[in-house]
Structures are given as structure tokens and as C-alpha cells.
Design a protein around this motif. Sequence first.
Motif, PDB file in Angstrom:
ATOM      1  N   THR A 259      42.317 -16.005  32.727  1.00  0.00           N
ATOM      2  CA  THR A 259      43.472 -15.404  32.070  1.00  0.00           C
ATOM      3  C   THR A 259      43.483 -13.909  32.374  1.00  0.00           C
ATOM      4  O   THR A 259      42.488 -13.216  32.108  1.00  0.00           O
ATOM      5  CB  THR A 259      43.419 -15.619  30.545  1.00  0.00           C
ATOM      6  N   VAL A 260      44.574 -13.434  32.959  1.00  0.00           N
ATOM      7  CA  VAL A 260      44.669 -12.026  33.338  1.00  0.00           C
ATOM      8  C   VAL A 260      46.043 -11.495  32.931  1.00  0.00           C
ATOM      9  O   VAL A 260      46.992 -12.256  32.743  1.00  0.00           O
ATOM     10  CB  VAL A 260      44.464 -11.822  34.858  1.00  0.00           C
ATOM     11  N   ARG A 261      46.110 -10.181  32.784  1.00  0.00           N
ATOM     12  CA  ARG A 261      47.399  -9.517  32.576  1.00  0.00           C
ATOM     13  C   ARG A 261      47.657  -8.658  33.808  1.00  0.00           C
ATOM     14  O   ARG A 261      46.817  -7.835  34.180  1.00  0.00           O
ATOM     15  CB  ARG A 261      47.387  -8.665  31.318  1.00  0.00           C
ATOM     16  N   SER A 262      48.791  -8.855  34.468  1.00  0.00           N
ATOM     17  CA  SER A 262      49.089  -8.129  35.702  1.00  0.00           C
ATOM     18  C   SER A 262      50.185  -7.103  35.473  1.00  0.00           C
ATOM     19  O   SER A 262      51.081  -7.297  34.642  1.00  0.00           O
ATOM     20  CB  SER A 262      49.510  -9.101  36.810  1.00  0.00           C
ATOM     21  N   VAL A 284      51.102 -12.152  31.012  1.00  0.00           N
ATOM     22  CA  VAL A 284      49.812 -12.832  31.023  1.00  0.00           C
ATOM     23  C   VAL A 284      49.891 -14.039  31.960  1.00  0.00           C
ATOM     24  O   VAL A 284      50.790 -14.871  31.846  1.00  0.00           O
ATOM     25  CB  VAL A 284      49.404 -13.286  29.611  1.00  0.00           C
ATOM     26  N   LEU A 285      48.933 -14.116  32.887  1.00  0.00           N
ATOM     27  CA  LEU A 285      48.901 -15.199  33.870  1.00  0.00           C
ATOM     28  C   LEU A 285      47.648 -16.042  33.666  1.00  0.00           C
ATOM     29  O   LEU A 285      46.572 -15.523  33.355  1.00  0.00           O
ATOM     30  CB  LEU A 285      48.893 -14.629  35.287  1.00  0.00           C
ATOM     31  N   HIS A 286      47.800 -17.336  33.868  1.00  0.00           N
ATOM     32  CA  HIS A 286      46.671 -18.262  33.857  1.00  0.00           C
ATOM     33  C   HIS A 286      46.480 -18.739  35.295  1.00  0.00           C
ATOM     34  O   HIS A 286      47.361 -19.390  35.866  1.00  0.00           O
ATOM     35  CB  HIS A 286      46.951 -19.430  32.914  1.00  0.00           C
ATOM     36  N   ASP A 304      43.357  -1.327  38.966  1.00  0.00           N
ATOM     37  CA  ASP A 304      44.008  -1.255  37.659  1.00  0.00           C
ATOM     38  C   ASP A 304      45.317  -2.039  37.594  1.00  0.00           C
ATOM     39  O   ASP A 304      46.028  -1.974  36.594  1.00  0.00           O
ATOM     40  CB  ASP A 304      44.263   0.203  37.269  1.00  0.00           C
ATOM     41  N   GLU A 305      45.628  -2.801  38.652  1.00  0.00           N
ATOM     42  CA  GLU A 305      46.821  -3.649  38.604  1.00  0.00           C
ATOM     43  C   GLU A 305      46.609  -4.888  37.740  1.00  0.00           C
ATOM     44  O   GLU A 305      47.571  -5.566  37.388  1.00  0.00           O
ATOM     45  CB  GLU A 305      47.227  -4.076  40.019  1.00  0.00           C
ATOM     46  N   VAL A 306      45.346  -5.196  37.414  1.00  0.00           N
ATOM     47  CA  VAL A 306      45.072  -6.365  36.577  1.00  0.00           C
ATOM     48  C   VAL A 306      44.105  -6.000  35.451  1.00  0.00           C
ATOM     49  O   VAL A 306      43.263  -5.117  35.592  1.00  0.00           O
ATOM     50  CB  VAL A 306      44.463  -7.542  37.382  1.00  0.00           C
ATOM     51  N   GLN A 307      44.251  -6.692  34.339  1.00  0.00           N
ATOM     52  CA  GLN A 307      43.298  -6.650  33.236  1.00  0.00           C
ATOM     53  C   GLN A 307      42.818  -8.075  33.031  1.00  0.00           C
ATOM     54  O   GLN A 307      43.614  -8.979  32.764  1.00  0.00           O
ATOM     55  CB  GLN A 307      43.958  -6.124  31.955  1.00  0.00           C
ATOM     56  N   VAL A 308      41.519  -8.287  33.196  1.00  0.00           N
ATOM     57  CA  VAL A 308      40.958  -9.630  33.097  1.00  0.00           C
ATOM     58  C   VAL A 308      40.634  -9.911  31.632  1.00  0.00           C
ATOM     59  O   VAL A 308      39.861  -9.183  31.000  1.00  0.00           O
ATOM     60  CB  VAL A 308      39.694  -9.771  33.970  1.00  0.00           C
ATOM     61  N   LEU A 309      41.206 -10.988  31.100  1.00  0.00           N
ATOM     62  CA  LEU A 309      41.068 -11.313  29.682  1.00  0.00           C
ATOM     63  C   LEU A 309      40.035 -12.410  29.419  1.00  0.00           C
ATOM     64  O   LEU A 309      39.480 -12.495  28.329  1.00  0.00           O
ATOM     65  CB  LEU A 309      42.433 -11.744  29.121  1.00  0.00           C
ATOM     66  N   GLY A 310      39.780 -13.258  30.381  1.00  0.00           N
ATOM     67  CA  GLY A 310      38.815 -14.328  30.170  1.00  0.00           C
ATOM     68  C   GLY A 310      38.743 -15.241  31.381  1.00  0.00           C
ATOM     69  O   GLY A 310      39.591 -15.158  32.275  1.00  0.00           O
ATOM     70  N   PRO A 311      37.705 -16.072  31.407  1.00  0.00           N
ATOM     71  CA  PRO A 311      36.621 -16.224  30.437  1.00  0.00           C
ATOM     72  C   PRO A 311      35.654 -15.039  30.461  1.00  0.00           C
ATOM     73  O   PRO A 311      35.684 -14.240  31.406  1.00  0.00           O
ATOM     74  CB  PRO A 311      35.935 -17.521  30.899  1.00  0.00           C
TER      75      PRO A 311
END
Length: 330
Positions: A259-262, A284-286, A304-311
Motif C-alpha cells: 500500500t503506497v501513496r503516490s 492510495v494505491l494497492h 519523495d514521489e511515493v510514501q510507503v504505507l505497508g506492509p
Amino acid sequence: MTADTPARRTPAEERLFHLVLALIATDTGLTKSQILSTVEGYAQRYVAGADNASLERQFERDKDDLRDLGIPLETIDQLGADGDTKLQRYRVSRDAYPMPDDVAFTADELALLSLAGQVWREGSLSDDSRRALTKLRGLGVTIGDAVIGVAPTLRALDRAHNPLTVAISRGRQVEFSYLKPGDARPEVRLVSPLALVQHEGRWHLLAYDEVRDGERTFLLQRIVGTVRQRAGTARTAAPGDAERALAELAELWRHNVATVRSQPGSEADVVLRNRRGSHSEGEVLHVRSTDLTLLADELAGFGDEVQVLGPPALVDAVVERWERVVAAHG
């Protein structure tokens, strides 16, 4: 080429490049028969009016590979014939590759880029590509002027691929050094190679590990150094081994979801949003991946183009890569 001369097999990376080129060049899209009969890599083996089932299966695998590479392949149904694969058209939209929002050019810079693009286009098209585009025009397909909208990154064959192919054909055991994620040093493996399969655009080897006494799947790009044939006769692959290996990799792919936010409009947003199996909830992308270690490498490269949310393990892996960059470059 005479009737007795077999058609030259185009390497996979060349075939994918020609396919992308043809799909970018058309605004209206191409049918499957137009692709198979004109595009380099398919056309040499296409026989009009005959059974081209194996070629059609190759095209289906290639479509998945393009989506794995983040290339936005569009499927267009003909009006009144939804789902009819013979009438469906395929294209790659140049609009799906926007410039980042913070990039702008002056009029003079745009003029220079336009000139450079024309030179690149004229110099980069092979004779086969030019013939294919000419043939498509002859079929009445509208070909756009700008065929340089995308310069796709296609992976070449791994160095281990050819020697493993030879070993499989000769029924010989092989030995190679294999570097697993997180290990500082590679381990030497002695295996009976059973099958080579491609998944997510990467080659994998299904093999029987003669030392550890069991089947293993190896990612070719983690093979370090030379693949060496050994005197021992290799175990024989069973029918369906390759299909089983692909099914197991596909199962991993289905379960490994990041799960990431781009950042909207960024390269990361375009590539990740168009990956096969990706789905979005706003920003938010899966994203699915067979190998989260390789996905960590890719995500770290977007900065910084992405924020990694998980796992959590993936978050830690990406942060660790960024910390290594900071330590190396201050």
C-alpha cells in the motif's frame, strides 16, 4: 527466406519494444490480427488463415509483461461487440505519460526538444519497424506522428538465461552462486534445472536442489557470476512443471500487496497506477508484487514521489535503502 527456412525468433525484449512502438503510433488502436500480422516478432511466424493459437498465447503473455512494466495498455471494445477479442483494439495512450507537474519548458527549449525528438525518431526506427508502420498504414490504420511519446525500459535477458537453457536442453546439472536478499555473501547451489519461466517481466528457474534435496525457484537476476555445467545427469522435468511454477508465483503475487501513496502527476503515480493488478483509492494505491525485496528497490528509486504505507517489512526495507543513500552521499 525459403519455405524450408524457419522464421528467425525475435528476442523477447525486441518483440516487446516493437509492440510498444506500434501501439503508441496508432491513435485508434490495433486489432489482434493486425498486431500478429505486422509487428516484428509476431509477423515472421504469422500465417494468414491458419491456426495461430501459439502466437496468440504469446501475445497474451506479452500484454501481461507490458502491464508489469507499468506501460498503460488500453483495450477498446467495438460498439455492440463487448468482450469479442477478435474485434477488440489495443493501444498505448501517449496522454497516460504526462510530464511531472513541476517541469516546464520555454519556447526555445521546446523547439530544441522537438528537433531532437525528430532526429531520435528517424535514427531509432529499425527497417523492420518502418516496414511494420508502412504496412499498418496500408491497412488503413491511422498512425500518429509522435512515436516517441514513451521510451519504455525493457529488461534484457539475464546473463544466466542462455547457459541454463543449454543445460536444460542437454539434461545437465549446473552450479552457480546465488545471493539471497539480506545475505552478505552468495551461496553455491548445485541443481538440476527443470524449467525457465517468466513472471512479472523477470525470469525464474525451477530447479531441484541436489544438496538441499528439494525443488526451489530461483530469480535469475540473483545468480552471481557464471553458470557452470557439471558432469551429473540432471533430473527430468515432469509434464506441467513450468505451469506449476508459474501458478505458484502467481499465488505469491496475489498475496503480496503493498500500500503506497503516490504524488499525483508523478512518474511513480503513472507507473504504479498502470501496473497489472494495481487498484486505487484516490491517491492510495494497492500494488501487487511477487518479490517485495525487488519492489522495495523500485519504490526507493521514486524518492519523495511515493510514501510507503505497508506492509511494515516493506516500509522498513525502503527506509533502509534511503538511509544507505544518505550515508553514501551525505
